[in-house]
Design a protein around this motif. Sequence first.
Motif, PDB file in Angstrom:
ATOM      1  N   LYS A   1      37.548 -70.568  66.545  1.00 37.16           N
ATOM      2  CA  LYS A   1      37.526 -71.071  65.171  1.00 37.16           C
ATOM      3  C   LYS A   1      37.641 -69.919  64.178  1.00 37.16           C
ATOM      4  N   ALA A   2      36.961 -68.817  64.470  1.00 36.99           N
ATOM      5  CA  ALA A   2      37.039 -67.636  63.598  1.00 36.99           C
ATOM      6  C   ALA A   2      38.467 -67.109  63.549  1.00 36.99           C
TER       7      ALA A   2
ATOM      8  N   GLU B   1      26.910 -74.043  58.243  1.00 39.84           N
ATOM      9  CA  GLU B   1      28.154 -74.750  58.567  1.00 39.84           C
ATOM     10  C   GLU B   1      28.069 -76.209  58.157  1.00 39.84           C
TER      11      GLU B   1
ATOM     12  N   TYR C   1      31.594 -68.159  61.662  1.00 40.32           N
ATOM     13  CA  TYR C   1      31.922 -68.602  63.014  1.00 40.32           C
ATOM     14  C   TYR C   1      31.754 -67.469  64.024  1.00 40.32           C
TER      15      TYR C   1
ATOM     16  N   ASP D   1      35.324 -67.105  58.693  1.00 44.16           N
ATOM     17  CA  ASP D   1      35.473 -66.503  60.012  1.00 44.16           C
ATOM     18  C   ASP D   1      34.266 -65.640  60.364  1.00 44.16           C
TER      19      ASP D   1
ATOM     20  N   VAL E   1      33.057 -72.658  55.299  1.00 43.71           N
ATOM     21  CA  VAL E   1      34.114 -72.289  56.247  1.00 43.71           C
ATOM     22  C   VAL E   1      34.370 -70.793  56.103  1.00 43.71           C
TER      23      VAL E   1
ATOM     24  N   ILE F   1      28.052 -67.165  64.760  1.00 39.63           N
ATOM     25  CA  ILE F   1      27.619 -68.276  65.618  1.00 39.63           C
ATOM     26  C   ILE F   1      28.045 -68.011  67.059  1.00 39.63           C
ATOM     27  N   ALA F   2      29.293 -67.590  67.231  1.00 39.56           N
ATOM     28  CA  ALA F   2      29.812 -67.301  68.571  1.00 39.56           C
ATOM     29  C   ALA F   2      29.019 -66.191  69.251  1.00 39.56           C
TER      30      ALA F   2
ATOM     31  N   TYR G   1      34.450 -71.441  71.742  1.00 39.99           N
ATOM     32  CA  TYR G   1      34.849 -72.391  70.699  1.00 39.99           C
ATOM     33  C   TYR G   1      34.764 -71.756  69.311  1.00 39.99           C
ATOM     34  N   TYR G   2      33.666 -71.079  69.013  1.00 38.41           N
ATOM     35  CA  TYR G   2      33.495 -70.502  67.678  1.00 38.41           C
ATOM     36  C   TYR G   2      34.283 -69.207  67.491  1.00 38.41           C
ATOM     37  N   TYR G   3      34.518 -68.441  68.551  1.00 40.95           N
ATOM     38  CA  TYR G   3      35.426 -67.293  68.430  1.00 40.95           C
ATOM     39  C   TYR G   3      36.827 -67.787  68.078  1.00 40.95           C
TER      40      TYR G   3
ATOM     41  N   TYR H   1      22.650 -70.400  61.095  1.00 38.31           N
ATOM     42  CA  TYR H   1      24.104 -70.369  60.884  1.00 38.31           C
ATOM     43  C   TYR H   1      24.711 -71.768  60.923  1.00 38.31           C
TER      44      TYR H   1
END
Length: 250
Positions: free
Chosen positions: A80-81, A48, A58, A55, A53, A61-62, A76-78, A44
């Motif tokens: 970003k999503a 990136e 991300y 959601d 880009v 990843i989260a 952080y990735y939640y 993943y």
Amino acid sequence: MKKLVSIVVLLLSLVAYSQEVDKLFDEGNTFYKEENYTRAVGVYLAIEEQGMVSDDLYFNIANCYYKMNKVAPAIYYYEKALKINPTNEDALNNLAFAKRMTIDVIEELPKTFLQRFSASIIQKFSFDTWAIIAVIASFLASLLFLLYHFSSSSKKKIFYFNTTIFSVLVLIVTVFFAYSNFKTVQKNRTAIIFSSKVEIKNAPSTSSDEVFELHEGTKVIVLDELDNWKKIKIADGKIGWIYADYLKEI
């Protein structure tokens, strides 16, 4: 002819890139289903790094970091999503679970009516979504006005006139919401603490006094920066300086 060839080559390149990304995404999903979260997140992250880009990306990843008990990267990735798609219910729910893994318990300051309205209505959708609604409303208003102008029936004229006014009002409101959302996102620079424990100083210097401490996964607002230091504010209103390497902006 050269322009046509260039366009065809560009389109083929985009198709090939899309197929490669889809293949990597499927590969990452396979590793995730096999509970091989380390390899899944590696795939993943490779997507990136190619500039993708999304959601969904991300969010995946989260999820990997959450399964690996890595609090800061998961949150952080939640976040970003949700920055891309604030209506992503899965990301909202999983973010709530991830936050339970953090140490810091910070009581938020009471919000004003306008702040609550902005959070529940304006910030509910991204500024891109509000902009799309505004464009649709503008086309609809134009079409209804033309129908009003060329209509011969008085009843239809009244109907088209009223719906045109309504569409214009929707256009004005959604343009305002899009602008307000954009300004809020630009103004509110948020970040996640990545250090397991960090001292927050009262000035951008290692020799300055500690005012409080934070732990990994805590979300902060970045107010200012000086050299390698950033001035931050937390949900309860406390302000201090942190070394830039200890956090990561969303």
